[in-house]
Design an enzyme around this catalytic site. Structure first.
Site, PDB file in Angstrom:
ATOM      1  N   TYR A 124       0.825  -1.209   0.000  1.00  0.00           N
ATOM      2  CA  TYR A 124       0.000   0.000   0.000  1.00  0.00           C
ATOM      3  C   TYR A 124       0.862   1.263   0.000  1.00  0.00           C
ATOM      4  CZ  TYR A 124      -3.996  -3.008   1.000  1.00  0.00           C
ATOM      5  OH  TYR A 124      -4.963  -3.973   0.934  1.00  0.00           O
ATOM      6  N   LYS A 154       3.326 -15.834   3.801  1.00  0.00           N
ATOM      7  CA  LYS A 154       3.289 -16.523   2.499  1.00  0.00           C
ATOM      8  C   LYS A 154       4.734 -16.762   2.077  1.00  0.00           C
ATOM      9  CE  LYS A 154       1.083 -17.974  -1.212  1.00  0.00           C
ATOM     10  NZ  LYS A 154       0.222 -19.176  -1.212  1.00  0.00           N
ATOM     11  N   ASP A 187      -3.327 -18.109   2.797  1.00  0.00           N
ATOM     12  CA  ASP A 187      -4.471 -18.713   2.101  1.00  0.00           C
ATOM     13  C   ASP A 187      -5.140 -19.771   2.969  1.00  0.00           C
ATOM     14  OD1 ASP A 187      -2.097 -20.130   1.776  1.00  0.00           O
ATOM     15  OD2 ASP A 187      -2.364 -20.536  -0.357  1.00  0.00           O
ATOM     16  N   ASP A 199      -5.737  -6.475   5.568  1.00  0.00           N
ATOM     17  CA  ASP A 199      -6.903  -5.828   4.955  1.00  0.00           C
ATOM     18  C   ASP A 199      -7.925  -6.892   4.555  1.00  0.00           C
ATOM     19  OD1 ASP A 199      -8.527  -3.877   3.882  1.00  0.00           O
ATOM     20  OD2 ASP A 199      -7.442  -3.777   1.976  1.00  0.00           O
ATOM     21  N   ASP A 202     -11.588  -8.188   6.668  1.00  0.00           N
ATOM     22  CA  ASP A 202     -12.927  -8.147   6.072  1.00  0.00           C
ATOM     23  C   ASP A 202     -13.578  -9.530   6.142  1.00  0.00           C
ATOM     24  OD1 ASP A 202     -12.725  -5.441   5.376  1.00  0.00           O
ATOM     25  OD2 ASP A 202     -13.729  -5.777   3.451  1.00  0.00           O
TER      26      ASP A 202
HETATM   27  C1  IPM Z   1      -9.474  -0.541   5.479  1.00  0.00           C
HETATM   28  C2  IPM Z   1      -9.886   0.019   4.152  1.00  0.00           C
HETATM   29  C3  IPM Z   1      -8.727   0.826   3.586  1.00  0.00           C
HETATM   30  C4  IPM Z   1      -7.558  -0.109   3.429  1.00  0.00           C
HETATM   31  C5  IPM Z   1      -9.057   1.526   2.270  1.00  0.00           C
HETATM   32  C6  IPM Z   1     -10.243   2.451   2.401  1.00  0.00           C
HETATM   33  C7  IPM Z   1      -7.867   2.272   1.737  1.00  0.00           C
HETATM   34  O1  IPM Z   1     -10.306  -0.985   3.298  1.00  0.00           O
HETATM   35  O2  IPM Z   1      -9.177   0.236   6.391  1.00  0.00           O
HETATM   36  O3  IPM Z   1      -9.446  -1.771   5.613  1.00  0.00           O
HETATM   37  O4  IPM Z   1      -7.484  -0.832   2.432  1.00  0.00           O
HETATM   38  O5  IPM Z   1      -6.701  -0.119   4.303  1.00  0.00           O
HETATM   39 MN    MN Z   2     -10.272  -2.947   4.158  1.00  0.00          MN
END
Ligand code: IPM
Ligand code: MN
Length: 368
Positions: A147, A197, A229, A253, A257
């Site tokens: 990132y 990984k 994975d 990230d 999620d």
């Molecule tokens: C998070 C979000 C951010 C990230 C985006 C909005 C840049 O998805 O905080 O997880 O990828 O870090």
């Molecule tokens: Mn995110």
């Protein structure tokens, strides 16, 4: 008397409406704790800031953040089409959020994936898979890796478009986040899953090398290695095998999620982003432009981020516990925002009502 300055960055999409609930809660906490005062300073951040000032992280906002004891952020970002109205480098993710993380070096991102047994019905997983509930702490490195690495797009000598992005870490960055992992594991179950990984990525090879060195200082913590994975699979099949999970930026990230997925909603994912001098707090979810302004978003992730701030920036541990308990009680009483309240006997409430109920429940707890 303790005075805390808090920068409030409501942001885009559902940001303002969930932030409104966070403010309600902060005011309630202030009223219950006479020795604490919060100075709340609102500032523009994200697309809303870009359209008003031409910058998605404007100088005035930077100043307010610099002067704050802690920063509370809502959500940022527009839908795919609207994003195109903003130049790529000023789009809120690249123009505001990553610079915020970089400015305060908030390298340690705590993303609790937590669902107590009473709320297990929110999860899409079978009850026998969930067992006693889900209680995982994902620790995501937040200011390194892909990132933040060098990025380049162009055309090669054959006229083909290409892209190049660099995944870079130095040993200091890796050591710092691993220490956070070990220390967190020491406070919890003394087991840490290292997510990597190393069968493909050299960044993981160095990561694991540093881990061996750091581990010497934490002999009481058991380290378990798992490829990213495979970790994704086991998060679904057997979340109870995880307690603390530590990983680099992009893995974190994605897996966080997925954490929201196994809980049943990204609306259940608060987070804390800790730097050496300053920390900020934000829901892990996005700005959900499709439901913005409808007062139906789940503010749990936002209010949970307030709870993390009380605990981690202001040392108000008991009040943070009271707040978690208050939120749990609202759900346990059968209420829920539309992301969670499904089925015939669900008692559907809106964003504002959730905030009000949390405050009512919080006020049932004895004052600190
Ligand atoms: C998070 C979000 C951010 C990230 C985006 C909005 C840049 O998805 O905080 O997880 O990828 O870090
Ligand atoms: Mn995110």
């Amino acid at each position: 008397m303790k005075n805390y300055k808090i920068a409030l960055l409501a942001g885009d999409g559902i940001g303002p409406e969930v932030m409104k609930q966070a403010v309600k809660v902060l005011k309630a906490v202030e009223a219950r704790n006479p020795e604490v005062a919060f100075e709340l300073n609102e500032a523009l951040f994200g697309a809303v800031a870009y359209f008003e000032t031409g910058k998605s992280f404007p100088a005035e906002t930077i100043k307010i953040c610099d002067e704050a004891d802690a920063i509370l952020k809502g959500t940022i970002g527009l839908n795919h089409e609207d994003s195109k109205k903003i130049p790529v480098d000023e789009q809120p993710e690249r123009g505001a959020l990553l610079p915020l993380r970089r400015r305060y070096n908030t390298y340690a991102n705590f993303r609790p994936v937590y669902l107590p047994k009473e709320l297990a019905h929110f999860s899409p997983l079978k009850q026998e898979v969930i067992g006693e509930g889900i209680d995982i702490m994902i620790i995501r490195e937040l200011v390194g890796g892909l990132y933040f690495g060098e990025k380049e797009m162009g055309k090669d000598e054959n006229g083909q478009r290409y892209v190049r992005e660099v995944l870079e870490y130095d040993e200091g960055q890796i050591r710092d986040i691993l220490k956070v992992g070990f220390e967190t594991a020491q406070r919890r179950k003394k087991v840490m899953h290292n997510i990597h990984k190393s069968n493909v990525l050299k960044s993981s090879v160095l990561w694991n090398e540093i881990l061996e060195e750091v581990a010497v200082d934490y002999p009481d913590v058991e380290v378990k290695h798992i490829l990213v994975d495979a970790a994704a699979t086991y998060l679904c099949l057997n979340p109870g095998m995880f307690d603390v999970m530590v990983m680099e930026n992009m893995f974190g990230d994605i897996l966080s999620d997925q954490g929201g997925g196994i809980l049943g909603s990204l609306g259940l994912m608060p987070s804390a982003c800790m730097g050496p001098d300053k920390s900020y707090y934000e829901p892990s979810h996005g700005s959900a432009p499709d439901i913005a302004g409808k007062n139906i978003a789940n503010p749990y992730s936002m209010i949970g981020s307030v709870a993390l701030m009380l605990e981690m920036s202001f040392g108000m541990e008991q009040e943070a516990k009271n707040l978690w308990h208050a939120m749990k009680s609202v759900f346990a009483n059968g209420y829920g925002t539309p992301d969670l309240a499904k089925g015939e006997d669900a008692k559907l409430i809106d964003t504002d009502a959730f905030g009000d109920m949390v405050v009512d429940e919080l006020n049932k707890a004895p004052r600190v």
